[in-house]
Design a protein around this motif. Structure first.
Motif, PDB file in Angstrom:
ATOM      1  N   VAL A 243     -14.020 -38.523 -16.781  1.00  0.00           N
ATOM      2  CA  VAL A 243     -12.973 -38.230 -18.427  1.00  0.00           C
ATOM      3  C   VAL A 243     -11.710 -37.613 -17.135  1.00  0.00           C
ATOM      4  O   VAL A 243     -10.778 -37.494 -17.641  1.00  0.00           O
ATOM      5  CB  VAL A 243     -13.159 -37.840 -19.014  1.00  0.00           C
ATOM      6  N   ALA A 244     -12.506 -36.066 -16.081  1.00  0.00           N
ATOM      7  CA  ALA A 244     -12.027 -35.190 -15.695  1.00  0.00           C
ATOM      8  C   ALA A 244     -10.326 -36.777 -14.533  1.00  0.00           C
ATOM      9  O   ALA A 244      -9.843 -36.405 -14.103  1.00  0.00           O
ATOM     10  CB  ALA A 244     -12.318 -34.836 -15.060  1.00  0.00           C
ATOM     11  N   ILE A 245     -11.563 -37.781 -13.777  1.00  0.00           N
ATOM     12  CA  ILE A 245     -10.444 -37.774 -13.408  1.00  0.00           C
ATOM     13  C   ILE A 245      -9.289 -39.144 -13.501  1.00  0.00           C
ATOM     14  O   ILE A 245      -8.482 -39.166 -12.749  1.00  0.00           O
ATOM     15  CB  ILE A 245     -11.531 -39.331 -11.910  1.00  0.00           C
ATOM     16  N   GLY A 246     -10.030 -39.192 -14.811  1.00  0.00           N
ATOM     17  CA  GLY A 246      -9.505 -40.537 -15.542  1.00  0.00           C
ATOM     18  C   GLY A 246      -8.103 -39.725 -15.755  1.00  0.00           C
ATOM     19  O   GLY A 246      -6.614 -40.834 -15.067  1.00  0.00           O
ATOM     20  N   ASN A 247      -7.736 -38.556 -16.429  1.00  0.00           N
ATOM     21  CA  ASN A 247      -6.827 -38.112 -17.226  1.00  0.00           C
ATOM     22  C   ASN A 247      -6.021 -38.089 -15.806  1.00  0.00           C
ATOM     23  O   ASN A 247      -4.403 -37.256 -16.066  1.00  0.00           O
ATOM     24  CB  ASN A 247      -7.788 -37.095 -17.468  1.00  0.00           C
ATOM     25  N   PHE A 248      -6.458 -37.047 -14.795  1.00  0.00           N
ATOM     26  CA  PHE A 248      -5.974 -36.737 -14.008  1.00  0.00           C
ATOM     27  C   PHE A 248      -5.150 -37.849 -13.058  1.00  0.00           C
ATOM     28  O   PHE A 248      -4.036 -37.385 -12.647  1.00  0.00           O
ATOM     29  CB  PHE A 248      -6.559 -35.889 -12.622  1.00  0.00           C
TER      30      PHE A 248
ATOM     31  N   TYR B  41       1.544 -26.056 -23.425  1.00  0.00           N
ATOM     32  CA  TYR B  41       0.373 -25.096 -22.715  1.00  0.00           C
ATOM     33  C   TYR B  41      -0.966 -26.335 -23.928  1.00  0.00           C
ATOM     34  O   TYR B  41      -0.378 -27.477 -25.003  1.00  0.00           O
ATOM     35  CB  TYR B  41       0.306 -24.409 -24.079  1.00  0.00           C
ATOM     36  N   LEU B  42      -1.865 -26.255 -23.751  1.00  0.00           N
ATOM     37  CA  LEU B  42      -3.149 -26.657 -24.169  1.00  0.00           C
ATOM     38  C   LEU B  42      -3.837 -25.367 -25.021  1.00  0.00           C
ATOM     39  O   LEU B  42      -4.680 -24.852 -24.814  1.00  0.00           O
ATOM     40  CB  LEU B  42      -3.960 -27.846 -23.161  1.00  0.00           C
ATOM     41  N   THR B  43      -4.293 -26.121 -26.191  1.00  0.00           N
ATOM     42  CA  THR B  43      -5.315 -25.271 -26.678  1.00  0.00           C
ATOM     43  C   THR B  43      -7.203 -25.159 -25.699  1.00  0.00           C
ATOM     44  O   THR B  43      -7.066 -26.170 -25.269  1.00  0.00           O
ATOM     45  CB  THR B  43      -5.453 -25.223 -28.155  1.00  0.00           C
ATOM     46  N   LEU B  44      -7.481 -23.815 -26.575  1.00  0.00           N
ATOM     47  CA  LEU B  44      -9.118 -24.209 -25.366  1.00  0.00           C
ATOM     48  C   LEU B  44      -9.574 -25.939 -24.995  1.00  0.00           C
ATOM     49  O   LEU B  44     -10.222 -26.373 -24.057  1.00  0.00           O
ATOM     50  CB  LEU B  44      -9.880 -22.945 -25.877  1.00  0.00           C
ATOM     51  N   TYR B  45      -9.722 -25.810 -27.029  1.00  0.00           N
ATOM     52  CA  TYR B  45     -10.521 -27.290 -26.492  1.00  0.00           C
ATOM     53  C   TYR B  45      -9.963 -28.380 -26.726  1.00  0.00           C
ATOM     54  O   TYR B  45      -9.995 -29.494 -25.993  1.00  0.00           O
ATOM     55  CB  TYR B  45     -10.170 -27.479 -28.841  1.00  0.00           C
ATOM     56  N   GLY B  46      -8.259 -28.331 -26.363  1.00  0.00           N
ATOM     57  CA  GLY B  46      -7.735 -29.203 -25.735  1.00  0.00           C
ATOM     58  C   GLY B  46      -7.965 -29.796 -24.116  1.00  0.00           C
ATOM     59  O   GLY B  46      -8.517 -30.789 -23.822  1.00  0.00           O
ATOM     60  N   LEU B  47      -7.921 -28.201 -23.197  1.00  0.00           N
ATOM     61  CA  LEU B  47      -8.180 -28.945 -22.175  1.00  0.00           C
ATOM     62  C   LEU B  47      -9.142 -29.399 -22.125  1.00  0.00           C
ATOM     63  O   LEU B  47      -9.938 -29.873 -21.027  1.00  0.00           O
ATOM     64  CB  LEU B  47      -8.115 -27.410 -21.970  1.00  0.00           C
ATOM     65  N   ALA B  48     -10.309 -28.282 -22.660  1.00  0.00           N
ATOM     66  CA  ALA B  48     -11.576 -28.927 -22.372  1.00  0.00           C
ATOM     67  C   ALA B  48     -11.969 -30.386 -22.828  1.00  0.00           C
ATOM     68  O   ALA B  48     -12.603 -31.486 -21.550  1.00  0.00           O
ATOM     69  CB  ALA B  48     -12.534 -28.421 -23.760  1.00  0.00           C
ATOM     70  N   LYS B  49     -11.305 -31.119 -23.438  1.00  0.00           N
ATOM     71  CA  LYS B  49     -11.441 -32.510 -23.953  1.00  0.00           C
ATOM     72  C   LYS B  49     -10.661 -33.195 -22.805  1.00  0.00           C
ATOM     73  O   LYS B  49     -11.454 -34.062 -22.252  1.00  0.00           O
ATOM     74  CB  LYS B  49     -10.182 -32.353 -25.263  1.00  0.00           C
ATOM     75  N   LEU B  50      -9.510 -32.810 -21.948  1.00  0.00           N
ATOM     76  CA  LEU B  50      -8.811 -33.273 -20.757  1.00  0.00           C
ATOM     77  C   LEU B  50      -9.115 -33.104 -19.814  1.00  0.00           C
ATOM     78  O   LEU B  50      -9.024 -33.976 -19.153  1.00  0.00           O
ATOM     79  CB  LEU B  50      -7.388 -32.533 -20.562  1.00  0.00           C
ATOM     80  N   CYS B  51     -10.859 -32.421 -19.782  1.00  0.00           N
ATOM     81  CA  CYS B  51     -11.622 -32.668 -17.975  1.00  0.00           C
ATOM     82  C   CYS B  51     -12.692 -33.043 -18.488  1.00  0.00           C
ATOM     83  O   CYS B  51     -13.721 -33.158 -17.680  1.00  0.00           O
ATOM     84  CB  CYS B  51     -11.437 -30.674 -18.596  1.00  0.00           C
ATOM     85  N   GLY B  52     -13.303 -33.410 -20.397  1.00  0.00           N
ATOM     86  CA  GLY B  52     -14.141 -34.167 -20.217  1.00  0.00           C
ATOM     87  C   GLY B  52     -15.161 -32.901 -20.236  1.00  0.00           C
ATOM     88  O   GLY B  52     -16.889 -33.736 -20.104  1.00  0.00           O
ATOM     89  N   ILE B  53     -14.954 -31.904 -20.536  1.00  0.00           N
ATOM     90  CA  ILE B  53     -15.915 -30.535 -20.561  1.00  0.00           C
ATOM     91  C   ILE B  53     -16.484 -30.582 -22.183  1.00  0.00           C
ATOM     92  O   ILE B  53     -15.508 -30.079 -23.443  1.00  0.00           O
ATOM     93  CB  ILE B  53     -16.124 -29.936 -19.338  1.00  0.00           C
ATOM     94  N   ASP B  54     -17.544 -29.245 -22.110  1.00  0.00           N
ATOM     95  CA  ASP B  54     -17.728 -29.063 -23.743  1.00  0.00           C
ATOM     96  C   ASP B  54     -16.710 -27.206 -23.559  1.00  0.00           C
ATOM     97  O   ASP B  54     -16.817 -26.944 -22.511  1.00  0.00           O
ATOM     98  CB  ASP B  54     -19.604 -28.590 -24.127  1.00  0.00           C
ATOM     99  N   ASP B  55     -16.392 -27.162 -24.576  1.00  0.00           N
ATOM    100  CA  ASP B  55     -15.414 -26.059 -24.641  1.00  0.00           C
ATOM    101  C   ASP B  55     -15.827 -24.513 -24.367  1.00  0.00           C
ATOM    102  O   ASP B  55     -16.049 -23.460 -24.136  1.00  0.00           O
ATOM    103  CB  ASP B  55     -14.694 -25.633 -25.871  1.00  0.00           C
ATOM    104  N   THR B  56     -16.760 -24.200 -25.146  1.00  0.00           N
ATOM    105  CA  THR B  56     -18.387 -23.695 -24.641  1.00  0.00           C
ATOM    106  C   THR B  56     -18.400 -22.968 -23.192  1.00  0.00           C
ATOM    107  O   THR B  56     -17.994 -21.946 -23.229  1.00  0.00           O
ATOM    108  CB  THR B  56     -19.075 -23.478 -25.380  1.00  0.00           C
TER     109      THR B  56
END
Length: 301
Positions: free
Chosen positions: A126-131, A37-52
């Motif tokens: 960021v999202a494209i690079g990680n994907f 799993y990823l945490t909320l912050y981790g998933l947001a970081k992976l996608c390059g977006i704010d976690d809110t």
């Protein structure tokens, strides 16, 4: 497959993290049922977006799944066999006794895929690079598995070679120490970083040669007593084993062990080892050298 039916089958299991790490500033882990799993912050970081906004989206999944973004994410989940998803995360208590949202790996990939391929009015770099990076990693792993190839095989063989040599040379008198045995920390770190340990890489021979010259130049025998020759054996898969009956190595008075260890780190590891790795054409020498550095004591006030 639906997450709802899986949840019902797991109602008797209280989920909690058994592994928690942070890699590349992305908090992640594994739950006690084996789910990565990823945490909320981790998933947001992976996608390059704010976690809110991600928190709002995932916390209101009941309504969001019927909107364009949610429909896209749901379709990606369905492609992987996860239909009629009721929720995107599990609430768990982490090791700091704080509740966190654990997003399973398949949810993370569906959300990341949306932000990499479908999101508009948004910097998707960021999202494209990680994907792409994860896709490449998955392809590499698939090829390895289909080819029955173990990318760690060379490391495993090197560890086994080193263990075999340790077993063959563990009868050192208590009054003395052997260079080969005392370089274990460095050797294991180097092997773990990909350094090949075989009959062509005699790290202990390099260390032993430099230490012998240091011993003689500083007349350490006058302070600690004389060093002596002791039998040294090689495993059968080493070419040197043919001469086992005739091979010896210096062993040194145990009282000099402290000086040796300090010299090993301060002199050999920092000054001579880089040359050794360069001569062996080791491509990741810088990373290997960094792995063997010792920490300093914190300042005392």
């Amino acid at each position: 497959m639906s997450i709802d039916s899986n949840d019902r089958s797991l109602q008797q299991m209280q989920l909690f993290p058994v592994v928690e790490v942070v890699s590349d500033d992305i908090p992640m882990g594994v739950l006690n049922d084996g789910t990565p799993y990823l945490t909320l912050y981790g998933l947001a970081k992976l996608c390059g977006i704010d976690d809110t906004p991600l928190r709002v989206f995932t916390s209101n999944w009941d309504t969001e799944k019927n909107k364009p973004r949610g429909q896209k994410v749901a379709s990606y989940l369905a492609e992987k066999g996860f239909h009629d998803v009721d929720r995107l995360y599990t609430r768990v208590i982490n090791s700091s006794n704080v509740e966190t949202h654990a997003y399973p790996d398949y949810v993370c990939m569906a959300v990341l895929r949306y932000y990499a391929l479908d999101a508009t009015n948004f910097d998707r770099s960021v999202a494209i690079g990680n994907f792409v990076r994860l896709a490449e990693y998955t392809l590499k792993r698939m090829i390895y598995e289909k080819s029955n190839y173990n990318p760690n095989a060379s490391i495993d063989i090197s560890f086994e070679n080193y263990r075999a040599r340790i077993k063959l040379n563990d009868q050192i008198p208590a009054s003395h120490f052997a260079v080969f045995r005392e370089i274990a920390d460095i050797a294991m770190n180097l092997i773990g970083g990909g350094f090949p340990m075989d009959d062509t890489t005699s790290l202990d021979g390099s260390v032993g040669g430099y230490w012998a010259r240091y011993w003689t130049a500083n007349r350490l025998s006058e302070q600690f007593g004389e060093r002596i020759q002791h039998p040294h054996l090689y495993p059968d898969n080493y070419r040197q084993s043919a001469a086992n009956k005739h091979i010896t190595a210096w062993i040194y008075p145990i009282e000099a062990l402290g000086i040796f260890r300090k010299w090993l780190h301060d002199n050999y590891a920092m000054e001579s080892l880089p040359k050794y790795l360069d001569n062996k054409k080791i491509t990741n020498a810088s990373a290997l050298l960094e792995s063997i550095k010792k920490p300093e004591l914190p300042n005392r006030h």
